[in-house]
Write a protein that holds these residues in place. Structure first.
Motif, short mmCIF file in Angstrom:
data_model
loop_
_atom_site.label_atom_id
_atom_site.label_comp_id
_atom_site.label_asym_id
_atom_site.label_seq_id
_atom_site.Cartn_x
_atom_site.Cartn_y
_atom_site.Cartn_z
N THR A 6 0.88 -1.20 0.05
CA THR A 6 0.08 0.06 -0.03
C THR A 6 0.86 1.13 0.05
N SER A 7 0.23 2.26 -0.43
CA SER A 7 1.06 3.73 -0.37
C SER A 7 0.26 4.57 0.45
N LYS A 9 -0.90 7.42 -0.30
CA LYS A 9 -2.07 8.03 -1.07
C LYS A 9 -3.35 7.20 -1.08
N PHE A 10 -2.97 5.77 -1.36
CA PHE A 10 -4.25 4.73 -1.30
C PHE A 10 -4.62 4.99 0.11
N SER A 13 -6.98 7.76 0.39
CA SER A 13 -8.44 7.50 -0.25
C SER A 13 -9.18 6.56 0.50
N GLN A 14 -8.76 5.70 1.14
CA GLN A 14 -9.47 4.65 1.95
C GLN A 14 -10.06 5.39 3.21
N PHE A 73 -12.77 0.19 -5.91
CA PHE A 73 -11.68 -0.15 -5.56
C PHE A 73 -10.72 -0.51 -6.83
N TYR A 75 -6.94 -1.23 -8.40
CA TYR A 75 -5.64 -1.70 -7.97
C TYR A 75 -4.90 -2.46 -9.42
N PRO A 86 -2.54 -1.53 -4.32
CA PRO A 86 -3.98 -0.55 -4.31
C PRO A 86 -3.67 0.76 -4.51
N ILE A 87 -4.51 1.26 -5.70
CA ILE A 87 -4.03 2.59 -6.03
C ILE A 87 -5.13 3.51 -5.43
N ILE A 88 -6.51 3.16 -5.54
CA ILE A 88 -7.57 4.22 -5.08
C ILE A 88 -8.87 3.49 -4.67
#
Length: 114
Positions: A6-7, A9-10, A13-14, A73, A75, A86-88
């Motif tokens: 994970t990042s 940014k993700f 957003s989560q 979601f 990814y 996971p992107i957003i």
């Protein structure tokens, strides 16, 4: 078995997507964690030049919200590195599809540059 990376940014957003649906946090996390065993759960999302970007619909059973009306979601799955990125995570109806694709492309580009 894939590992999930994970990042910040993700995670941001989560947090934003789950602000309204705090009771569903565990369900959403379990859904994301399930990608370790099956990274092909979501639908392939076209337009990313051969990269395996996928879009998954997540329902919120604690609020009686179906997957069609719930969260989106996005990814990336790297088969050769066996990583799920996971992107957003967004609530349906809170974004423009074209803008979301641009945002995802930028995040993915940054991830692939690492």
């Amino acid at each position: 078995m894939s590992r999930i990376k994970t990042s910040k940014k993700f995670l941001a957003s989560q947090k934003k997507a789950l602000k309204k649906y705090a009771l569903s946090e565990k369900h959403v996390q379990e859904t994301i964690d399930s990608l370790e065993n099956d990274p092909y759960q979501g639908d392939a999302w076209p337009g990313f030049s051969g990269h395996s970007v996928r879009k998954m619909r997540i329902g919120l059973p604690e609020y009686n919200v179906s997957p069609r009306q719930g969260l989106r979601f996005i990814y990336y799955h790297s088969e050769n590195k066996d990583v799920v990125f996971p992107i957003i995570l967004k609530q349906k109806g809170t974004y423009n599809e074209r803008d979301l694709k641009r945002e995802v492309a930028k995040i993915l580009k940054d991830f692939l540059a690492e």
